[in-house]
Design a protein around this motif. Structure first.
Motif, PDB file in Angstrom:
ATOM      1  N   GLY A 142       0.801  -1.219   0.000  1.00 35.11           N
ATOM      2  CA  GLY A 142       0.000   0.000   0.000  1.00 35.11           C
ATOM      3  C   GLY A 142       0.832   1.266   0.000  1.00 35.11           C
ATOM      4  N   GLU A 143       0.154   2.385  -0.099  1.00 32.33           N
ATOM      5  CA  GLU A 143       0.803   3.705  -0.019  1.00 32.33           C
ATOM      6  C   GLU A 143       1.401   3.882   1.368  1.00 32.33           C
ATOM      7  OE1 GLU A 143       0.601   8.266  -1.149  1.00 32.33           O
ATOM      8  OE2 GLU A 143      -0.294   6.654  -2.312  1.00 32.33           O
ATOM      9  N   ILE A 144       2.631   4.373   1.418  1.00 35.59           N
ATOM     10  CA  ILE A 144       3.367   4.478   2.683  1.00 35.59           C
ATOM     11  C   ILE A 144       2.976   5.757   3.432  1.00 35.59           C
ATOM     12  CG2 ILE A 144       5.650   4.741   3.727  1.00 35.59           C
ATOM     13  CD1 ILE A 144       6.756   3.022   1.453  1.00 35.59           C
ATOM     14  N   ARG A 145       2.552   5.562   4.664  1.00 41.77           N
ATOM     15  CA  ARG A 145       2.235   6.696   5.544  1.00 41.77           C
ATOM     16  C   ARG A 145       2.670   6.351   6.959  1.00 41.77           C
ATOM     17  NH1 ARG A 145      -4.016   7.475   3.658  1.00 41.77           N
ATOM     18  NH2 ARG A 145      -3.631   7.772   1.434  1.00 41.77           N
ATOM     19  N   GLY A 146       2.695   7.360   7.808  1.00 43.21           N
ATOM     20  CA  GLY A 146       2.942   7.113   9.213  1.00 43.21           C
ATOM     21  C   GLY A 146       1.707   6.508   9.865  1.00 43.21           C
ATOM     22  N   GLY A 147       1.866   5.903  11.045  1.00 42.65           N
ATOM     23  CA  GLY A 147       0.709   5.349  11.748  1.00 42.65           C
ATOM     24  C   GLY A 147       0.464   3.895  11.412  1.00 42.65           C
ATOM     25  N   SER A 163       5.257   8.549   2.024  1.00 39.04           N
ATOM     26  CA  SER A 163       5.966   9.438   2.950  1.00 39.04           C
ATOM     27  C   SER A 163       7.443   9.058   3.069  1.00 39.04           C
ATOM     28  CB  SER A 163       5.306   9.367   4.335  1.00 39.04           C
ATOM     29  OG  SER A 163       6.159   9.901   5.327  1.00 39.04           O
ATOM     30  N   ALA A 164       8.325  10.045   2.863  1.00 41.35           N
ATOM     31  CA  ALA A 164       9.763   9.811   3.006  1.00 41.35           C
ATOM     32  C   ALA A 164      10.117   9.489   4.452  1.00 41.35           C
ATOM     33  CB  ALA A 164      10.542  11.038   2.532  1.00 41.35           C
ATOM     34  N   LEU A 165       9.499  10.178   5.392  1.00 42.11           N
ATOM     35  CA  LEU A 165       9.776   9.944   6.808  1.00 42.11           C
ATOM     36  C   LEU A 165       9.369   8.534   7.217  1.00 42.11           C
ATOM     37  CD1 LEU A 165      10.534  10.767   9.677  1.00 42.11           C
ATOM     38  CD2 LEU A 165       8.269  11.814   9.904  1.00 42.11           C
ATOM     39  N   ALA A 166       8.150   8.131   6.844  1.00 42.32           N
ATOM     40  CA  ALA A 166       7.682   6.792   7.201  1.00 42.32           C
ATOM     41  C   ALA A 166       8.554   5.723   6.553  1.00 42.32           C
ATOM     42  CB  ALA A 166       6.226   6.624   6.783  1.00 42.32           C
ATOM     43  N   SER A 167       9.030   5.981   5.332  1.00 40.41           N
ATOM     44  CA  SER A 167       9.919   5.032   4.651  1.00 40.41           C
ATOM     45  C   SER A 167      11.220   4.873   5.425  1.00 40.41           C
ATOM     46  CB  SER A 167      10.221   5.520   3.224  1.00 40.41           C
ATOM     47  OG  SER A 167       9.047   5.618   2.461  1.00 40.41           O
ATOM     48  N   ASP A 168      11.752   5.989   5.903  1.00 39.20           N
ATOM     49  CA  ASP A 168      13.013   5.946   6.639  1.00 39.20           C
ATOM     50  C   ASP A 168      12.857   5.231   7.978  1.00 39.20           C
ATOM     51  OD1 ASP A 168      15.852   6.955   6.581  1.00 39.20           O
ATOM     52  OD2 ASP A 168      15.207   7.776   8.509  1.00 39.20           O
ATOM     53  N   VAL A 169      11.727   5.409   8.611  1.00 42.88           N
ATOM     54  CA  VAL A 169      11.462   4.723   9.888  1.00 42.88           C
ATOM     55  C   VAL A 169      11.477   3.205   9.680  1.00 42.88           C
ATOM     56  CG1 VAL A 169       9.686   4.284  11.632  1.00 42.88           C
ATOM     57  CG2 VAL A 169      10.209   6.637  10.947  1.00 42.88           C
ATOM     58  N   MET A 170      10.865   2.746   8.592  1.00 43.57           N
ATOM     59  CA  MET A 170      10.847   1.309   8.309  1.00 43.57           C
ATOM     60  C   MET A 170      12.226   0.811   7.869  1.00 43.57           C
ATOM     61  SD  MET A 170       7.085   0.669   6.595  1.00 43.57           S
ATOM     62  CE  MET A 170       7.028   2.140   5.574  1.00 43.57           C
ATOM     63  N   TRP A 171      12.944   1.633   7.096  1.00 43.12           N
ATOM     64  CA  TRP A 171      14.312   1.270   6.692  1.00 43.12           C
ATOM     65  C   TRP A 171      15.177   1.016   7.923  1.00 43.12           C
ATOM     66  CZ3 TRP A 171      18.791   3.814   8.071  1.00 43.12           C
ATOM     67  CH2 TRP A 171      19.961   3.383   7.456  1.00 43.12           C
ATOM     68  N   ARG A 172      15.054   1.878   8.934  1.00 49.43           N
ATOM     69  CA  ARG A 172      15.852   1.722  10.151  1.00 49.43           C
ATOM     70  C   ARG A 172      15.524   0.423  10.865  1.00 49.43           C
ATOM     71  NH1 ARG A 172      20.604   2.398  12.581  1.00 49.43           N
ATOM     72  NH2 ARG A 172      20.397   2.561  14.855  1.00 49.43           N
ATOM     73  N   ALA A 173      14.250   0.085  10.938  1.00 50.91           N
ATOM     74  CA  ALA A 173      13.846  -1.154  11.593  1.00 50.91           C
ATOM     75  C   ALA A 173      14.424  -2.371  10.872  1.00 50.91           C
ATOM     76  CB  ALA A 173      12.319  -1.251  11.646  1.00 50.91           C
ATOM     77  N   GLU A 231       4.046   2.374  11.574  1.00 50.84           N
ATOM     78  CA  GLU A 231       3.913   1.843  12.934  1.00 50.84           C
ATOM     79  C   GLU A 231       3.606   0.349  12.909  1.00 50.84           C
ATOM     80  OE1 GLU A 231       0.977   2.436  16.802  1.00 50.84           O
ATOM     81  OE2 GLU A 231       1.252   4.113  15.392  1.00 50.84           O
ATOM     82  N   THR A 232       2.710  -0.061  12.033  1.00 48.66           N
ATOM     83  CA  THR A 232       2.333  -1.479  11.929  1.00 48.66           C
ATOM     84  C   THR A 232       3.495  -2.327  11.446  1.00 48.66           C
ATOM     85  OG1 THR A 232       0.028  -0.884  11.478  1.00 48.66           O
ATOM     86  CG2 THR A 232       0.732  -3.099  10.847  1.00 48.66           C
ATOM     87  N   ILE A 233       4.191  -1.865  10.404  1.00 50.92           N
ATOM     88  CA  ILE A 233       5.279  -2.644   9.819  1.00 50.92           C
ATOM     89  C   ILE A 233       6.471  -2.731  10.774  1.00 50.92           C
ATOM     90  CG2 ILE A 233       6.879  -2.833   7.876  1.00 50.92           C
ATOM     91  CD1 ILE A 233       3.915  -3.386   7.208  1.00 50.92           C
ATOM     92  N   VAL A 234       6.803  -1.623  11.419  1.00 52.46           N
ATOM     93  CA  VAL A 234       7.919  -1.634  12.378  1.00 52.46           C
ATOM     94  C   VAL A 234       7.621  -2.600  13.529  1.00 52.46           C
ATOM     95  CG1 VAL A 234       9.133  -0.261  14.118  1.00 52.46           C
ATOM     96  CG2 VAL A 234       8.803   0.651  11.808  1.00 52.46           C
ATOM     97  N   GLU A 235       6.383  -2.602  14.001  1.00 59.55           N
ATOM     98  CA  GLU A 235       5.992  -3.521  15.066  1.00 59.55           C
ATOM     99  C   GLU A 235       6.171  -4.976  14.618  1.00 59.55           C
ATOM    100  OE1 GLU A 235       1.964  -4.731  17.567  1.00 59.55           O
ATOM    101  OE2 GLU A 235       2.068  -2.791  16.562  1.00 59.55           O
ATOM    102  N   TYR A 251      13.005   2.252  -1.160  1.00 61.05           N
ATOM    103  CA  TYR A 251      13.730   2.788   0.003  1.00 61.05           C
ATOM    104  C   TYR A 251      13.787   1.748   1.120  1.00 61.05           C
ATOM    105  CZ  TYR A 251      15.062   6.684   3.205  1.00 61.05           C
ATOM    106  OH  TYR A 251      15.713   7.537   4.065  1.00 61.05           O
ATOM    107  N   ILE A 252      12.634   1.150   1.447  1.00 59.42           N
ATOM    108  CA  ILE A 252      12.597   0.188   2.554  1.00 59.42           C
ATOM    109  C   ILE A 252      13.232  -1.146   2.173  1.00 59.42           C
ATOM    110  CG2 ILE A 252      10.523   1.281   3.479  1.00 59.42           C
ATOM    111  CD1 ILE A 252       8.902  -1.105   2.495  1.00 59.42           C
ATOM    112  N   SER A 253      13.468  -1.347   0.869  1.00 55.66           N
ATOM    113  CA  SER A 253      14.028  -2.619   0.398  1.00 55.66           C
ATOM    114  C   SER A 253      15.542  -2.599   0.262  1.00 55.66           C
ATOM    115  CB  SER A 253      13.435  -2.975  -0.971  1.00 55.66           C
ATOM    116  OG  SER A 253      12.039  -3.027  -0.949  1.00 55.66           O
ATOM    117  N   CYS A 254      16.107  -1.413   0.045  1.00 55.76           N
ATOM    118  CA  CYS A 254      17.484  -1.308  -0.442  1.00 55.76           C
ATOM    119  C   CYS A 254      18.542  -1.882   0.499  1.00 55.76           C
ATOM    120  CB  CYS A 254      17.818   0.137  -0.790  1.00 55.76           C
ATOM    121  SG  CYS A 254      17.909   1.244   0.650  1.00 55.76           S
ATOM    122  N   GLY A 255      18.236  -1.963   1.792  1.00 55.89           N
ATOM    123  CA  GLY A 255      19.239  -2.450   2.731  1.00 55.89           C
ATOM    124  C   GLY A 255      19.209  -3.951   2.976  1.00 55.89           C
TER     125      GLY A 255
END
Length: 599
Positions: free
Chosen positions: A325-330, A368-378, A340-344, A402-406
């Motif tokens: 889906g479309e990436i957003r915070g929350g 969202s770039a911010l939400a993508s970065d949060v998931m990348w970190r996780a 939030e759901t994916i990081v959990e 972005y979330i896949s590259c690492g």
């Protein structure tokens, strides 16, 4: 006064009756949905059965538990749906199921993305290794349906049917003049000459760079499709392109003449052939729908050579985390990937000692770039403790990349849409619309000069604000390509040269180093197991799906709105939906080009 009370009480009575009737209808709907969602009967498979595959509903990576997503408001019935995971599991089961003699494909209304078609096609080819038959019939083959159908031993077309074979096209709708007429200004700051997600707001046609990337994209997809058809039908790709260029397939007889189909038959004739192939003495074959067969999958046919106790005692697991889906915070919902759901889910899989590896199944246009970065970190934190492998579905672009590259390893299908490494920000200015068109004005007070920057959409950005947002976009882009470079083991300059917002197919992404291998979810699982040093394993799917009644209460209004708008807007609904999504985006975005559609 008497007349007033008469009308008042009549109105109150009418309103009361409307509420009561609506309540009864709502209860009936909820009762039907919950009943359908809660019943999971075990399917009995008769001897000499044939698996009937239609795929006439949208296919997600895994089936949703949202009852309204599968509810038909016309018939007040819940439709039977199936996820890609269930399709593949069912085909794997049918391959060794002695009761299943073959497969009947009827793909007149195929509805899914090209990468999913690739994955299903591979699963069907694997099924054929059992020696069982696959027969395909349709009254109307779309190009994607025909591509999938060519895995069959025999491809049949109705004598008055249609087979579309004229090449691939992609269309984008542009809104520049409409916005000007409404006096709406879309203020755009972007990095990436190919970052065309914002072009529909600024132009009336594709830019040269966007046309270049889209041309490369559709030619790559078409090349993969024709290569598969060529191998299956024994027709050269040059011949196939000549057929498309000359619009040679105009009548059913043309499809037969050019060997795209094996015969022109009515459905009853195909049914008689299926009867003979299944070895029964009846007038009709024993067809079992895929949506029903899935409940029988995995329950009976354990290989006799395998130790059943050993299978039951396997503790090693591989987690599949569905990121769609479309990436957003929350939190996530049916259409949104919430960080939030994916990081959990990632944290849960990382902490679980029984889970030895993680496969991230990505199907996203970004967001969202911010939400993508949060998931990348996780994912980075998880990768430090256990292998992480990415399996790309139809889309894994921009924030999806972005979330896949690492990841330790990235798999994509040949026709996966990926890349789109670029960043943009859009700040709409509705001042002209509300002032000049509606006669509405907005005023307020602030503590500082730029307190309402990117909040107040009823004024234009000033020079300072534009410079500030540009700096944010450039910083995020630099961070994006830095992380891609680190994850892929290449330089930032190399990433920038293949970035700039440009989109690629999976096959081209492998060539330029953005993905490691061409393959589906099963290939990613095998790779994850190898990296973790395990052989036997069970699969654990995350995030945990909500129970039907909980999902029903959360999504009732959203699904009702989707149904009502979809019914009234018809094929143009996806454009409305895209505009609606734009209004919900916040901050700087990493997202694929706006609303790409292939035909």
């Amino acid at each position: 006064m008497k007349q007033f009370f008469k009308f008042m009480f009549a109105s109150m009575l009418g309103m009361f009756l409307t509420v009561i009737i609506s309540l009864f209808i709502l209860i009936a709907i909820i009762g039907g949905i919950v009943s359908a969602a809660g019943s999971t009967p075990v399917t009995f498979v008769a001897d000499h059965s044939i698996l009937h595959i239609q795929l006439n509903e949208e296919i997600n990576d895994r089936a949703s538990k949202n009852p309204f997503e599968n509810f038909d408001f016309n018939t007040f019935e819940a439709k039977k749906t199936i996820g890609l995971n269930e399709i593949k599991a069912s085909l794997e089961k049918a391959k060794t199921d002695d009761k299943i003699k073959g497969i009947f494909l009827n793909l007149s209304q195929l509805q899914t993305g090209l990468a999913n078609i690739d994955e299903i096609r591979v699963a069907l080819l694997d099924f054929k290794e059992s020696g069982k038959f696959i027969i395909s019939y349709s009254e109307n083959y779309s190009q994607s349906a025909y591509f999938l159908s060519t895995v069959a031993d025999k491809v049949y077309l109705n004598p008055q049917g249609e087979l579309r074979f004229q090449g691939m096209t992609s269309q984008i709708m542009f809104f520049k003049d409409a916005l000007e007429k409404l006096d709406i200004e879309m203020q755009v700051i972007r990095h990436g000459k190919f970052k065309s997600a914002v072009e529909p707001f600024l132009m009336n046609e594709m830019s040269p760079s966007n046309k270049k990337q889209m041309s490369t994209l559709v030619h790559s997809i078409w090349n993969e499709m024709t290569a598969g058809i060529s191998a299956a039908r024994g027709i050269s790709q040059d011949q196939l392109n000549a057929i498309a260029d000359n619009i040679s397939i105009r009548l059913p007889a043309d499809a037969l003449k050019h060997q795209l189909v094996d015969a022109l038959k009515y459905e009853d004739e195909v049914m008689q052939e299926l009867v003979a192939l299944s070895g029964i003495e009846k007038d009709e074959p024993k067809l079992i729908e895929l949506s029903k067969y899935k409940s029988a999958a995995g329950k009976e046919n354990i290989d006799e050579d395998e130790d059943e106790d050993q299978i039951k005692n396997v503790k090693e697991e591989i987690a599949i985390i569905y990121a769609a889906g479309e990436i957003r915070g929350g939190k996530s919902n049916a259409e949104v990937m919430g960080s939030e759901t994916i990081v959990e889910a990632i944290k849960k899989a990382t902490k679980d000692e029984d889970i030895k590896a993680i496969v991230l199944r990505v199907n996203s246009p970004g967001g969202s770039a911010l939400a993508s970065d949060v998931m990348w970190r996780a994912i980075e934190l998880a990768k430090a403790k256990k292998p992480v492998v990415v399996s790309m579905g139809n889309l894994a672009a921009s924030g999806g990349y972005y979330i896949s590259c690492g990841a330790n390893k990235i798999f994509a299908q040949p026709n996966t849409i990926t890349g789109s490494i670029g960043v943009f920000g859009v700040v709409p200015n509705f001042k002209g619309l509300i002032n000049n068109k509606l006669g509405v004005y907005v005023d307020g007070v602030s503590t500082n000069k730029h307190s309402d920057m990117m909040i107040n959409t009823f004024r234009p950005l000033d020079t300072e604000e534009t410079v500030a947002i540009t700096e944010m976009v450039e910083s995020i882009y630099d961070d994006f390509i830095t992380k891609v470079a680190a994850g892929r083991g290449i330089t930032k300059a190399e990433v920038d040269s293949i970035g700039q917002g440009r989109v690629w197919t999976g096959i081209d992404a492998k060539r330029i180093g953005l993905v490691d291998e061409i393959g589906g979810l099963n290939d990613a699982l095998k790779s994850a197991a190898s990296l973790a040093g395990i052989e036997a394993y069970e699969i654990k799917e995350l995030p945990r799906q909500k129970e039907p009644i909980q999902q029903l209460m959360e999504d009732l209004s959203m699904e009702a709105k989707t149904y009502l708008l979809g019914e009234n807007l018809g094929s143009t609904y996806h454009y409305f939906k895209s505009l609606e999504e734009v209004s919900k985006r916040q901050g700087i975005m990493t997202r694929i080009p706006f609303d790409m559609r292939f035909y």
